[in-house]
Design a protein around this motif. Structure first.
Motif, PDB file in Angstrom:
ATOM      1  N   THR A  92      38.810  33.850  46.342  1.00 41.03           N
ATOM      2  CA  THR A  92      39.727  33.438  47.410  1.00 41.03           C
ATOM      3  C   THR A  92      39.874  31.924  47.455  1.00 41.03           C
ATOM      4  OG1 THR A  92      39.119  35.393  48.713  1.00 41.03           O
ATOM      5  CG2 THR A  92      40.187  33.571  49.875  1.00 41.03           C
ATOM      6  N   LEU A  93      38.769  31.221  47.359  1.00 38.16           N
ATOM      7  CA  LEU A  93      38.822  29.758  47.389  1.00 38.16           C
ATOM      8  C   LEU A  93      39.580  29.212  46.177  1.00 38.16           C
ATOM      9  CD1 LEU A  93      35.175  28.963  48.584  1.00 38.16           C
ATOM     10  CD2 LEU A  93      37.281  28.899  49.937  1.00 38.16           C
ATOM     11  N   ALA A  94      39.300  29.765  44.996  1.00 42.31           N
ATOM     12  CA  ALA A  94      39.974  29.291  43.793  1.00 42.31           C
ATOM     13  C   ALA A  94      41.463  29.616  43.831  1.00 42.31           C
ATOM     14  CB  ALA A  94      39.324  29.916  42.554  1.00 42.31           C
ATOM     15  N   SER A  95      41.817  30.804  44.311  1.00 40.49           N
ATOM     16  CA  SER A  95      43.219  31.185  44.391  1.00 40.49           C
ATOM     17  C   SER A  95      43.972  30.295  45.370  1.00 40.49           C
ATOM     18  CB  SER A  95      43.336  32.650  44.811  1.00 40.49           C
ATOM     19  OG  SER A  95      44.686  33.026  44.986  1.00 40.49           O
ATOM     20  N   ASP A  96      43.381  30.045  46.542  1.00 44.40           N
ATOM     21  CA  ASP A  96      44.032  29.184  47.535  1.00 44.40           C
ATOM     22  C   ASP A  96      44.240  27.777  46.982  1.00 44.40           C
ATOM     23  OD1 ASP A  96      44.105  31.291  49.264  1.00 44.40           O
ATOM     24  OD2 ASP A  96      42.339  30.676  50.417  1.00 44.40           O
TER      25      ASP A  96
ATOM     26  N   PRO B 146      46.517  35.228  41.563  1.00 41.61           N
ATOM     27  CA  PRO B 146      47.444  35.597  42.632  1.00 41.61           C
ATOM     28  C   PRO B 146      46.742  35.734  43.977  1.00 41.61           C
ATOM     29  CG  PRO B 146      47.679  37.029  40.724  1.00 41.61           C
ATOM     30  CD  PRO B 146      46.425  36.253  40.524  1.00 41.61           C
ATOM     31  N   SER B 147      47.526  35.659  45.025  1.00 43.99           N
ATOM     32  CA  SER B 147      46.992  35.833  46.371  1.00 43.99           C
ATOM     33  C   SER B 147      46.734  37.313  46.644  1.00 43.99           C
ATOM     34  CB  SER B 147      47.971  35.281  47.404  1.00 43.99           C
ATOM     35  OG  SER B 147      49.180  36.015  47.371  1.00 43.99           O
ATOM     36  N   TRP B 148      45.995  37.580  47.717  1.00 42.20           N
ATOM     37  CA  TRP B 148      45.702  38.964  48.069  1.00 42.20           C
ATOM     38  C   TRP B 148      46.971  39.712  48.463  1.00 42.20           C
ATOM     39  CZ3 TRP B 148      41.324  40.565  46.348  1.00 42.20           C
ATOM     40  CH2 TRP B 148      40.227  39.694  46.277  1.00 42.20           C
ATOM     41  N   SER B 149      47.930  39.019  49.048  1.00 40.85           N
ATOM     42  CA  SER B 149      49.193  39.666  49.402  1.00 40.85           C
ATOM     43  C   SER B 149      49.954  40.101  48.147  1.00 40.85           C
ATOM     44  CB  SER B 149      50.055  38.716  50.241  1.00 40.85           C
ATOM     45  OG  SER B 149      50.343  37.527  49.520  1.00 40.85           O
ATOM     46  N   SER B 150      49.842  39.322  47.056  1.00 40.64           N
ATOM     47  CA  SER B 150      50.477  39.708  45.799  1.00 40.64           C
ATOM     48  C   SER B 150      49.836  40.972  45.231  1.00 40.64           C
ATOM     49  CB  SER B 150      50.373  38.572  44.783  1.00 40.64           C
ATOM     50  OG  SER B 150      51.055  37.423  45.229  1.00 40.64           O
ATOM     51  N   PHE B 151      48.520  41.059  45.364  1.00 37.97           N
ATOM     52  CA  PHE B 151      47.838  42.273  44.924  1.00 37.97           C
ATOM     53  C   PHE B 151      48.321  43.477  45.710  1.00 37.97           C
ATOM     54  CE2 PHE B 151      44.115  39.479  43.542  1.00 37.97           C
ATOM     55  CZ  PHE B 151      44.509  39.515  42.216  1.00 37.97           C
ATOM     56  N   ALA B 152      48.443  43.310  47.035  1.00 37.56           N
ATOM     57  CA  ALA B 152      48.881  44.423  47.879  1.00 37.56           C
ATOM     58  C   ALA B 152      50.286  44.875  47.503  1.00 37.56           C
ATOM     59  CB  ALA B 152      48.833  44.010  49.353  1.00 37.56           C
ATOM     60  N   ASP B 153      51.166  43.934  47.240  1.00 37.21           N
ATOM     61  CA  ASP B 153      52.536  44.278  46.844  1.00 37.21           C
ATOM     62  C   ASP B 153      52.549  45.011  45.504  1.00 37.21           C
ATOM     63  OD1 ASP B 153      53.445  43.068  49.133  1.00 37.21           O
ATOM     64  OD2 ASP B 153      53.913  41.156  48.166  1.00 37.21           O
ATOM     65  N   ALA B 154      51.711  44.540  44.557  1.00 36.54           N
ATOM     66  CA  ALA B 154      51.667  45.165  43.238  1.00 36.54           C
ATOM     67  C   ALA B 154      51.123  46.590  43.325  1.00 36.54           C
ATOM     68  CB  ALA B 154      50.819  44.328  42.291  1.00 36.54           C
ATOM     69  N   VAL B 155      50.078  46.789  44.115  1.00 38.68           N
ATOM     70  CA  VAL B 155      49.513  48.128  44.271  1.00 38.68           C
ATOM     71  C   VAL B 155      50.529  49.054  44.932  1.00 38.68           C
ATOM     72  CG1 VAL B 155      47.732  49.464  45.443  1.00 38.68           C
ATOM     73  CG2 VAL B 155      47.134  47.330  44.314  1.00 38.68           C
TER      74      VAL B 155
END
Length: 275
Positions: free
Chosen positions: A29-33, A46-55
C-alpha cells in the motif's frame, strides 16, 4: 526457558500466521501510494480500487467477446487439467512405488529408469510433448505427470522399503503371499505418506500447468496471465496470481483434512510432524 521450547498459544499462533501477510499488505500500500502520487498512470503497482475493478470485470461481468465469465472459465479449465494430472500421477506413483519397494527384481529393473526420468527438467521436454501429443489438453496433463510422477514413485518406494521388516516376515510366516502382503500390510501404511507427498508436489504441479498453458492454450489461468502481460495489466495479473495461491492453499487444506479424517492413527503419532 529456551526459545526452542516456547510454543505459542492458539491465539498467538493465529496472530503470527497473519503477521507476514499484514506486513506485505502495508508495504504494498505504501509503495503503491508513493508511485501513484508521482505518476497517476503508473501500472506497476495499481491501487486497491483498480484491483476491485479488475476482479469485477473478470469474475462478475460477461466478456464482450465471448459472453463468458473469464475468471471462472479459466479456473475450471486449469483445475480440470491439474486434478487429472495429479490424480493420474498419484495412482501411478502408488502402484509403481509400492511394487518397486516390495519386489527387489522389479526395483533393480525399473528404479534406475525412474531416477533418470526424475532428473530431467520437465520444461526441457515440453516441446517434445507438444510434438508428440499435440497442442491440446493431453500435452499439458502429460507435462504434470512427467513432472511429479517420478518424485511420487521414488517417495513411495522409499516409504515401502522403510517399513519394519518384522511385519513382512510375520505376514509371510502366517502364509500370506506377496499380493496379500502388499494389499493388507503395505498399502494401508503408505497411503498417508502418499497424501503428504501429493501435498508437497502441488506447487510443482501448478508450475508445470501454468507453463503449459502459457505456451499453448485458449483458456486457463496461465493462459490469461501471459495473454494480458503484453498490456502490463498488473491489476489483472496480480489478482490472478493471488487466486492461484488461494486455490493451491485450498487444495492443500482439503488433502490435509482428508488425511486426518481417513488416517487418524498416522497423525496421532505426532501431528506436528505431518503438517
Amino acid at each position: 526457558m529456551r526459545l526452542m521450547n516456547s510454543k505459542p498459544s492458539r491465539g498467538m499462533r493465529l496472530a503470527l500466521n497473519l503477521l507476514p501477510f499484514v506486513i506485505l499488505l502495508i508495504i504494498y500500500t505504501l509503495a503503491s501510494d508513493a508511485r501513484l502520487l508521482e505518476n497517476p498512470s503508473d501500472k506497476l503497482l495499481p491501487s486497491w480500487s483498480s484491483f476491485a475493478d479488475a476482479v469485477q470485470r473478470m469474475a462478475f461481468e460477461p466478456s464482450k467477446r465471448t459472453g463468458e465469465y473469464l475468471l471462472w472459465v479459466d479456473s475450471a479449465a486449469s483445475l480440470q487439467r491439474l486434478l487429472l494430472g495429479v490424480g493420474i500421477s498419484a495412482f501411478i506413483g502408488l502402484i509403481v512405488g509400492v511394487v518397486s519397494g516390495m519386489l527387489p527384481l522389479f526395483r533393480a529393473t525399473f528404479s534406475p529408469l525412474v531416477t533418470a526420468i526424475s532428473l530431467i527438467p520437465p520444461m526441457a521436454i515440453l516441446p517434445i510433448l507438444f510434438i508428440v501429443f499435440g497442442l491440446g489438453e493431453l500435452s499439458k496433463v502429460m507435462l504434470i505427470i512427467i513432472g511429479i510422477c517420478p518424485i511420487l514413485i521414488r517417495d513411495l518406494q522409499l516409504r515401502t522399503q522403510s517399513l519394519p521388516k518384522e511385519q513382512l516376515l510375520k505376514a509371510q510366516t502366517l502364509g500370506a503371499n506377496s499380493w496379500q502382503i502388499m494389499i493388507r500390510v503395505v498399502l494401508p501404511q503408505v497411503l498417508p505418506p502418499l497424501v503428504s507427498a501429493v501435498r508437497l508436489t502441488l506447487g510443482s504441479a501448478w508450475l508445470f500447468l501454468i507453463a503449459g498453458e502459457a505456451i499453448a492454450a485458449t483458456e486457463g489461468l496461465g493462459y490469461r496471465i501471459f495473454l494480458i502481460r503484453r498490456y502490463l495489466a498488473m491489476d489483472v495479473i496480480l489478482p490472478y496470481v493471488l487466486w492461484i495461491a488461494v486455490l493451491a492453499f485450498l487444495m492443500d487444506t482439503i488433502l490435509r483434512l482428508i488425511s486426518k479424517r481417513a488416517f487418524p492413527w498416522y497423525h496421532g503419532r505426532g501431528a506436528d510432524a505431518h503438517e
